[in-house]
Enzyme design. Structure first.
Site, PDB file in Angstrom:
ATOM      1  N   ASP A 110       0.856  -1.184   0.000  1.00  0.00           N
ATOM      2  CA  ASP A 110       0.000   0.000   0.000  1.00  0.00           C
ATOM      3  C   ASP A 110       0.893   1.234   0.000  1.00  0.00           C
ATOM      4  O   ASP A 110       2.060   1.176   0.437  1.00  0.00           O
ATOM      5  CB  ASP A 110      -0.919   0.014   1.221  1.00  0.00           C
ATOM      6  CG  ASP A 110      -1.958   1.131   1.137  1.00  0.00           C
ATOM      7  OD1 ASP A 110      -2.797   1.074   0.221  1.00  0.00           O
ATOM      8  OD2 ASP A 110      -1.908   2.056   1.960  1.00  0.00           O
TER       9      ASP A 110
ATOM     10  N   GLU B 111       0.905   5.770   0.527  1.00  0.00           N
ATOM     11  CA  GLU B 111       0.252   7.048   0.810  1.00  0.00           C
ATOM     12  C   GLU B 111       0.909   8.094  -0.081  1.00  0.00           C
ATOM     13  O   GLU B 111       2.108   8.008  -0.369  1.00  0.00           O
ATOM     14  CB  GLU B 111       0.395   7.441   2.282  1.00  0.00           C
ATOM     15  CG  GLU B 111      -0.303   6.505   3.257  1.00  0.00           C
ATOM     16  CD  GLU B 111      -1.802   6.428   3.063  1.00  0.00           C
ATOM     17  OE1 GLU B 111      -2.403   7.407   2.576  1.00  0.00           O
ATOM     18  OE2 GLU B 111      -2.382   5.381   3.407  1.00  0.00           O
TER      19      GLU B 111
ATOM     20  N   HIS C 243      -3.907  11.039   5.703  1.00  0.00           N
ATOM     21  CA  HIS C 243      -2.741  10.322   6.224  1.00  0.00           C
ATOM     22  C   HIS C 243      -2.005  11.019   7.363  1.00  0.00           C
ATOM     23  O   HIS C 243      -1.277  10.372   8.128  1.00  0.00           O
ATOM     24  CB  HIS C 243      -1.740  10.015   5.099  1.00  0.00           C
ATOM     25  CG  HIS C 243      -1.302  11.207   4.303  1.00  0.00           C
ATOM     26  ND1 HIS C 243      -0.588  12.251   4.840  1.00  0.00           N
ATOM     27  CD2 HIS C 243      -1.471  11.507   2.987  1.00  0.00           C
ATOM     28  CE1 HIS C 243      -0.313  13.136   3.909  1.00  0.00           C
ATOM     29  NE2 HIS C 243      -0.856  12.727   2.771  1.00  0.00           N
TER      30      HIS C 243
ATOM     31  N   HIS D 208      -5.124   6.945   7.781  1.00  0.00           N
ATOM     32  CA  HIS D 208      -4.595   5.928   6.884  1.00  0.00           C
ATOM     33  C   HIS D 208      -3.075   5.902   7.006  1.00  0.00           C
ATOM     34  O   HIS D 208      -2.428   6.941   7.152  1.00  0.00           O
ATOM     35  CB  HIS D 208      -4.977   6.240   5.435  1.00  0.00           C
ATOM     36  CG  HIS D 208      -6.416   6.000   5.146  1.00  0.00           C
ATOM     37  ND1 HIS D 208      -6.845   5.079   4.216  1.00  0.00           N
ATOM     38  CD2 HIS D 208      -7.539   6.553   5.664  1.00  0.00           C
ATOM     39  CE1 HIS D 208      -8.169   5.079   4.172  1.00  0.00           C
ATOM     40  NE2 HIS D 208      -8.613   5.973   5.048  1.00  0.00           N
TER      41      HIS D 208
ATOM     42  N   ASP E 266      -2.429  -0.183   6.597  1.00  0.00           N
ATOM     43  CA  ASP E 266      -3.406  -0.651   5.615  1.00  0.00           C
ATOM     44  C   ASP E 266      -2.951  -1.931   4.935  1.00  0.00           C
ATOM     45  O   ASP E 266      -3.776  -2.798   4.603  1.00  0.00           O
ATOM     46  CB  ASP E 266      -3.665   0.438   4.569  1.00  0.00           C
ATOM     47  CG  ASP E 266      -4.528   1.567   5.113  1.00  0.00           C
ATOM     48  OD1 ASP E 266      -4.915   1.494   6.296  1.00  0.00           O
ATOM     49  OD2 ASP E 266      -4.809   2.521   4.367  1.00  0.00           O
TER      50      ASP E 266
END
Length: 246
Positions: free
Chosen positions: A8, A10, A56, A151, A156
């Site tokens: 994942d 960001e 985030h 997040h 995640d």
């Protein structure tokens, strides 16, 4: 033994042409067993859009002393090469990773490194007409995401690893979705879970038998279900007094 990387990212915004990756989180599995995790915070040389920052929480000040993508690219590519790369909404993360590679003049692209598995179409195939967000899937498969106020790529990826295992084989308890601090640490339960998984990764899973008290609680819960619904899916586990009509 097959190797899988649950990945994942960001980013500073939504458009890979203008925005940059600020965090990459990876869960590494072999034969569907946890073997390690990897995370890079990155200096994007730009501010995050206000909307992205709300998601985030990674400020420009926090990222100022972090490495740039070019400083970690070789380690990342080595990790991904030859693995099944599991991503939720893969076009987004792959688009950003490919854009970063292109900026460096690198010829590699994510799809050329390993097989990319997108869990969004997988979830839609398994559950037609249902929501396929990560939060919705966590709820569906009983993966605890109550600590997910912001997040984070590694957090995640941990959640997605558990969801993916549940979707594809009924196993969804890696125990990795614990709180992650901003400097890369995590909670004691998450560390303990990884230690147990690493210690047992070469042998059979340990089976823990319930205590007499736990069995009694279980039977009481089933009896309560029968009292409310008039039926049970587990008739073989019912105490005698709970098996009659109510």
């Amino acid at each position: 033994m097959s190797r899988q990387i649950v990945l994942d990212t960001e980013t500073t915004g939504l458009d890979a042409r203008d925005h940059r990756i600020i965090e990459i989180g990876c869960i590494e599995m072999r034969g569907r067993r946890f073997v390690g995790e990897h995370r890079w915070y990155l200096n994007p040389d730009r501010d995050s859009d206000p909307g992205a920052l709300e998601v985030h929480g990674l400020t420009t000040a926090f990222l100022a002393d972090k490495p740039r993508f070019g400083q970690i690219v070789d380690d990342l590519l080595a990790l991904l090469t030859g693995a099944e790369i599991i991503i939720h909404n893969a076009p987004f993360d792959v688009g950003f990773l490919d854009a970063e590679l292109q900026r460096l003049g690198r010829s590699e692209r994510v799809a050329s490194l390993g097989r990319v598995t997108d869990t969004v179409p997988l979830a839609k195939k398994l559950h037609p007409g249902q929501r396929a967000s990560l939060d919705a899937l966590c709820k569906r498969y009983g993966v605890d995401n109550s600590h997910r106020d912001l997040h984070g790529a590694l957090l995640d990826a941990r959640l997605l690893a558990e969801v993916y295992l549940a979707m594809t084989g009924g196993q969804g308890a890696l125990g990795l979705a614990g709180d992650v601090d901003r400097e890369g640490g995590d909670t004691a339960p998450a560390r303990q879970a990884r230690a147990l998984l690493s210690a047992g990764s070469g042998g059979p899973l340990r089976v823990i038998q319930p205590t007499a008290e736990e069995l009694a609680d279980h039977q009481q819960r089933i009896a309560g279900i029968i009292k409310k619904s008039g039926k049970s899916l587990w008739p073989g586990e019912l105490p005698v007094e709970a098996s009659g009509p109510h």
